[in-house]
Enzyme design. Structure first.
Site, PDB file in Angstrom:
ATOM      1  N   HIS A  34     -29.830  14.660 -15.335  1.00 21.05           N
ATOM      2  CA  HIS A  34     -29.171  16.149 -15.394  1.00 21.05           C
ATOM      3  C   HIS A  34     -30.249  17.202 -15.483  1.00 21.05           C
ATOM      4  CE1 HIS A  34     -26.281  19.356 -16.692  1.00 21.05           C
ATOM      5  NE2 HIS A  34     -26.469  19.284 -15.371  1.00 21.05           N
ATOM      6  N   HIS A  86     -43.423  31.676  -2.192  1.00 18.43           N
ATOM      7  CA  HIS A  86     -43.787  30.269  -1.871  1.00 18.43           C
ATOM      8  C   HIS A  86     -45.110  29.868  -2.811  1.00 18.43           C
ATOM      9  CE1 HIS A  86     -44.791  27.061   0.965  1.00 18.43           C
ATOM     10  NE2 HIS A  86     -46.079  27.409   0.938  1.00 18.43           N
ATOM     11  N   ASN A 139     -39.165  23.520   2.843  1.00 19.41           N
ATOM     12  CA  ASN A 139     -39.543  23.145   1.531  1.00 19.41           C
ATOM     13  C   ASN A 139     -38.456  23.275   0.677  1.00 19.41           C
ATOM     14  OD1 ASN A 139     -42.725  22.144   1.995  1.00 19.41           O
ATOM     15  ND2 ASN A 139     -42.784  24.278   2.362  1.00 19.41           N
TER      16      ASN A 139
END
EC number: 5.4.99.62
Length: 131
Positions: free
Chosen positions: A20, A98, A122
């Protein structure tokens, strides 16, 4: 031999090992990957395989509770953003510059490199829990 789901043994092993809130990243052919981040290179030629196809395949076995995308995708690749939102409609999205996304790759269990050549394709997937 597996019948369905993730056929790539490296990807399958990474997903099976995740807990998790762990992170897994998938990206385009040009994304720089930190040296210490394992890279699973699927790229065969430009656009093969496509980012979205690899993402769909990973999602057959991975529960995702949150995703991280480059904020630049909103203006530089809105069609990819739409495709991502269509296959993850109920998952919270955080947009980051980014440059930050590239740095965050060092915290992922692995980076899956596709043949995608469209900009900002991405994603960082944050693992959810199935119970």
């Amino acid at each position: 031999m597996k019948k369905a789901g993730i056929m790539n043994s490296q990807i399958s092993a990474v997903v099976a090992d995740m807990g998790h809130t762990d992170w897994l990243s998938i990206g385009d052919a040009g994304m720089p990957v930190p040296r210490d981040t394992p890279k699973i290179d699927l790229a065969v030629q430009p656009e093969l395989p496509k980012f979205i196809d690899v993402l769909k395949n990973v999602l057959t076995e991975m529960k995702v509770q949150h995703i991280y995308l480059a904020s630049e995708i909103k203006t530089q690749n809105p069609s990819q953003l739409t495709a991502i939102k269509e296959i993850l409609p109920d998952v919270e999205v955080t947009f980051v510059p980014h440059e930050n996304l590239k740095k965050d790759l060092s915290q992922t269990h692995a980076f899956i490199r596709t043949g995608e050549t469209t900009p900002y394709s991405n994603i960082i997937l944050e693992s959810g829990v199935t119970f």
